[in-house]
Motif scaffolding. Structure first.
Motif, PDB file in Angstrom:
ATOM      1  N   ARG A 145       5.566  -2.425  -6.434  1.00 54.72           N
ATOM      2  CA  ARG A 145       5.423  -3.072  -5.128  1.00 54.72           C
ATOM      3  C   ARG A 145       6.780  -3.465  -4.551  1.00 54.72           C
TER       4      ARG A 145
ATOM      5  N   ARG B  90       0.828  -1.212   0.000  1.00 51.00           N
ATOM      6  CA  ARG B  90       0.000   0.000   0.000  1.00 51.00           C
ATOM      7  C   ARG B  90       0.858   1.256   0.000  1.00 51.00           C
TER       8      ARG B  90
ATOM      9  N   HIS C  70       2.461   5.444  -6.407  1.00 50.13           N
ATOM     10  CA  HIS C  70       2.524   5.000  -7.805  1.00 50.13           C
ATOM     11  C   HIS C  70       3.878   4.393  -8.128  1.00 50.13           C
TER      12      HIS C  70
ATOM     13  N   LYS D  34       1.841   1.655  -3.581  1.00 53.39           N
ATOM     14  CA  LYS D  34       0.689   1.999  -4.415  1.00 53.39           C
ATOM     15  C   LYS D  34       0.310   3.460  -4.249  1.00 53.39           C
ATOM     16  N   LYS D  35       0.350   3.968  -3.016  1.00 52.45           N
ATOM     17  CA  LYS D  35       0.018   5.368  -2.762  1.00 52.45           C
ATOM     18  C   LYS D  35       0.953   6.305  -3.508  1.00 52.45           C
TER      19      LYS D  35
END
Length: 229
Positions: free
Chosen positions: A30, A21, A27, A24-25
């Motif tokens: 992973r 996460r 961009h 992802k926040k």
């Protein structure tokens, strides 16, 4: 009557959640989240030493993590090897003792050999024990412990506890989970019976030694009753 001294945590466990996460926040891939998660491990291990923790247990790779995409599992293995190669000597010289809980022998031979060398390198250290859960699941641990206890004689809570992967560590005082999730995810289910718990919204890559100290201070203010009044 004198006031009781604040409780001091001896053994803290952390479910290190939120790497994906975090990435992802921003961009980002992973894998970069996992890299930043390793940096958080470095900070927290250093903090654990400075704060006098006897044991720090971290959930690095669960038995369920094999279900993740193959490239992500490969990234995690690569990061683990890099961490051992780059940080082992510093950890060893700082007096940290490395312990593995779970069945790490299921990993590829080169990973197993590297872990074995790291364990041997720190075996005589007497500072903070860093217990890393690798290919670990609490259901599996309890089943193995019960089977081992049964092979020796009567099965009781004490005989099972003596066979757990953490039997040589102090009792678990505090479990922390990052990222805002509030579940145990098959981690230390037996050991957490009377442990305190803290669930923080901080994503693991953002977790610092200051967050660890804050959790320890919160723990010190709690009254532990162990089922009593």
């Amino acid at each position: 009557m004198s006031k009781a001294e604040p409780a001091k945590a001896r053994h803290i466990a952390i479910i290190m959640d939120g790497n994906g996460r975090w990435a992802k926040k921003r961009h980002m891939p992973r894998a970069l989240g996992h890299q930043r998660g390793v940096e958080a491990v470095r900070r927290v291990v250093k903090g654990a030493r400075e704060f006098g923790l006897e044991a720090l247990t971290i959930y690095a790779f669960s038995t369920e993590n094999w279900r993740r995409p193959e490239d992500e599992v490969s990234d995690l293995m690569t990061l683990m090897k890099r961490f051992i190669l780059s940080d082992l000597e510093e950890i060893a010289q700082a007096g940290v003792k490395l312990k593995i809980i779970g069945n790490y022998k299921a990993f590829k031979p080169d990973v197993v050999e590297m872990i074995d060398r790291a364990i041997a390198r720190t075996a005589e250290n007497t500072g903070t024990t860093l217990a890393v859960a690798l290919n670990y699941g609490s259901h599996d641990e309890i089943a193995r412990a019960a089977a081992a206890a049964a092979a020796k004689g009567p099965v009781t809570p004490d005989t099972i506890a003596a066979e757990l992967d953490t039997a040589d560590l102090p009792p678990l005082d505090l479990l922390i989970r990052t990222s805002g999730e509030e579940r145990l995810s098959n981690f230390l289910l037996w050991q957490v019976a009377y442990a305190e718990m803290i669930f923080t919204p901080v994503l693991w890559p953002d977790f610092t030694a200051d967050h660890l100290k804050e959790a320890m201070d919160t723990f010190a203010m709690r009254e532990r009753r162990y089922g009593g009044r």
